[in-house]
Design a protein around this motif. Structure first.
Motif, mmCIF file in Angstrom:
data_model
loop_
_atom_site.group_PDB
_atom_site.id
_atom_site.type_symbol
_atom_site.label_atom_id
_atom_site.label_comp_id
_atom_site.label_asym_id
_atom_site.label_seq_id
_atom_site.Cartn_x
_atom_site.Cartn_y
_atom_site.Cartn_z
ATOM 1 N N GLN A 124 -46.139 -42.203 65.979
ATOM 2 C CA GLN A 124 -46.234 -41.402 64.760
ATOM 3 C C GLN A 124 -47.679 -41.207 64.324
ATOM 4 O OE1 GLN A 124 -43.548 -43.817 62.395
ATOM 5 N NE2 GLN A 124 -42.001 -42.189 62.366
ATOM 6 N N CYS A 160 -49.319 -38.712 66.725
ATOM 7 C CA CYS A 160 -48.840 -37.355 66.462
ATOM 8 C C CYS A 160 -49.354 -36.838 65.121
ATOM 9 C CB CYS A 160 -47.312 -37.310 66.511
ATOM 10 S SG CYS A 160 -46.668 -37.511 68.195
ATOM 11 N N ALA A 188 -52.687 -35.426 65.790
ATOM 12 C CA ALA A 188 -52.592 -34.131 66.467
ATOM 13 C C ALA A 188 -52.189 -33.026 65.499
ATOM 14 C CB ALA A 188 -51.584 -34.219 67.615
ATOM 15 N N HIS A 189 -51.225 -33.294 64.637
ATOM 16 C CA HIS A 189 -50.790 -32.274 63.677
ATOM 17 C C HIS A 189 -51.891 -31.966 62.661
ATOM 18 C CE1 HIS A 189 -46.750 -30.922 64.484
ATOM 19 N NE2 HIS A 189 -46.426 -32.144 64.877
ATOM 20 N N TRP A 191 -54.608 -36.925 76.668
ATOM 21 C CA TRP A 191 -53.925 -36.674 75.400
ATOM 22 C C TRP A 191 -54.751 -35.761 74.503
ATOM 23 C CZ3 TRP A 191 -49.621 -37.511 72.327
ATOM 24 C CH2 TRP A 191 -49.816 -37.333 70.956
ATOM 25 N N VAL A 224 -54.081 -31.853 73.477
ATOM 26 C CA VAL A 224 -53.828 -31.488 72.083
ATOM 27 C C VAL A 224 -54.723 -30.324 71.682
ATOM 28 C CG1 VAL A 224 -54.183 -32.246 69.693
ATOM 29 C CG2 VAL A 224 -52.937 -33.706 71.301
ATOM 30 N N ASP A 264 -44.590 -29.772 68.909
ATOM 31 C CA ASP A 264 -43.930 -31.079 68.881
ATOM 32 C C ASP A 264 -43.382 -31.456 70.249
ATOM 33 O OD1 ASP A 264 -44.203 -32.219 66.319
ATOM 34 O OD2 ASP A 264 -42.728 -30.847 65.481
ATOM 35 N N LEU A 266 -46.171 -32.685 72.316
ATOM 36 C CA LEU A 266 -46.577 -34.041 71.931
ATOM 37 C C LEU A 266 -45.625 -35.083 72.499
ATOM 38 C CD1 LEU A 266 -47.700 -33.618 68.195
ATOM 39 C CD2 LEU A 266 -49.092 -33.555 70.274
ATOM 40 N N ASP A 267 -44.330 -34.812 72.481
ATOM 41 C CA ASP A 267 -43.380 -35.784 73.034
ATOM 42 C C ASP A 267 -43.599 -35.978 74.531
ATOM 43 O OD1 ASP A 267 -42.102 -36.530 70.691
ATOM 44 O OD2 ASP A 267 -40.647 -34.903 70.799
ATOM 45 N N LEU A 318 -46.757 -38.065 74.877
ATOM 46 C CA LEU A 318 -46.538 -39.471 74.544
ATOM 47 C C LEU A 318 -46.055 -40.228 75.783
ATOM 48 C CD1 LEU A 318 -44.814 -39.234 71.041
ATOM 49 C CD2 LEU A 318 -47.053 -40.219 71.532
ATOM 50 N N ARG A 355 -40.931 -39.564 69.573
ATOM 51 C CA ARG A 355 -40.489 -39.889 68.214
ATOM 52 C C ARG A 355 -39.014 -39.580 68.045
ATOM 53 N NH1 ARG A 355 -44.060 -35.606 65.848
ATOM 54 N NH2 ARG A 355 -43.499 -34.807 67.888
#
Length: 235
Positions: free
Chosen positions: A90, A93, A96-97, A190, A194, A219, A222-223, A226, A234
């Protein structure tokens, strides 16, 4: 405590940066003009040269300003997820967001940092590197925290060539993190991925209307990422 003269200088510099931001959004970095900013400030051009002498100095001010604001936003987003109920995934992420949100809100400034280089301009590393590396450094340290408490799971091993390993060890020393070389390389994947995904969206590389909800695509990216660093997606 700053003297009145120092305070006045700080206010003028802040106003120059503000006007530079506005000019950047309307004319682009190539056509930035110190003389135009002097006109907007209501001073003669010779007066502004006490603060900014060239277009390149103005560009550097704007680069440092943009990097700093972006890094502050990322720091704030991660800090809000420092409670025990928040996972390493989390926090990563959230970083990244925060990059994506800032970039979409400030496309001209994001473009200055990560878009087409400005012809003839070479950013002075002593001024731009410390602030420009804050975000990837934070992301790498978040991954190091996950490694330290055993949260990084098994991932398919990819051999790190000897020469690359030497470079990674040097980077690891610079960052002051304790993670294996292969994981540092994954961490660099990573953050470069991003920023790549954000750049594709900001610069319209997916094509208008291709995705009804670009955030959902982000999203998903990102998953997947990860998994490359050994963290679960997540929930």
């Amino acid at each position: 405590m700053a003297t009145p003269r120092e305070q006045a200088r700080e206010r003028t510099m802040a106003e120059i940066v503000r006007l530079g931001r506005e000019q950047l959004a309307t004319t682009g970095p190539v056509d930035l003009s110190v003389r135009s900013i002097a006109r907007d400030l209501g001073v003669v051009s010779s007066a502004i040269y006490r603060y900014v002498r060239t277009r390149d100095e103005l560009l550097t001010l704007l680069v440092v300003d943009a990097y700093g604001e972006l890094a502050d936003r990322v720091d704030e987003a991660v800090s809000r997820r420092r409670r025990p109920q928040h996972t390493h995934a989390q926090r990563l992420c959230a970083s990244a967001h925060a990059v994506r949100d800032w970039a979409l809100a400030e496309p001209a400034r994001y473009g200055l940092l990560f878009g087409t280089p400005v012809p003839g301009y070479h950013a002075p590393g002593e001024e731009t590197t410390p602030v420009g590396t804050r975000v990837p450094t934070l992301m790498t340290r978040l991954l190091a925290e996950a490694w330290a408490d055993g949260s990084v799971g098994e991932v398919p091993e990819v051999r790190v060539p000897a020469a690359l390993g030497r470079d990674l060890r040097a980077v690891r020393t610079q960052l002051g993190v304790e993670i294996p070389e292969w994981l540092l390389a994954r961490g660099m994947l990573w953050w470069s991925s991003v920023f790549g995904a954000v750049s594709f969206e900001v610069f319209g590389q997916y094509g208008a209307g291709t995705f009804s909800d670009p955030r959902r695509l982000f999203d998903h990216h990102l998953d997947v990422l990860l998994g490359t660093v050994g963290l679960p997606p997540r929930r």
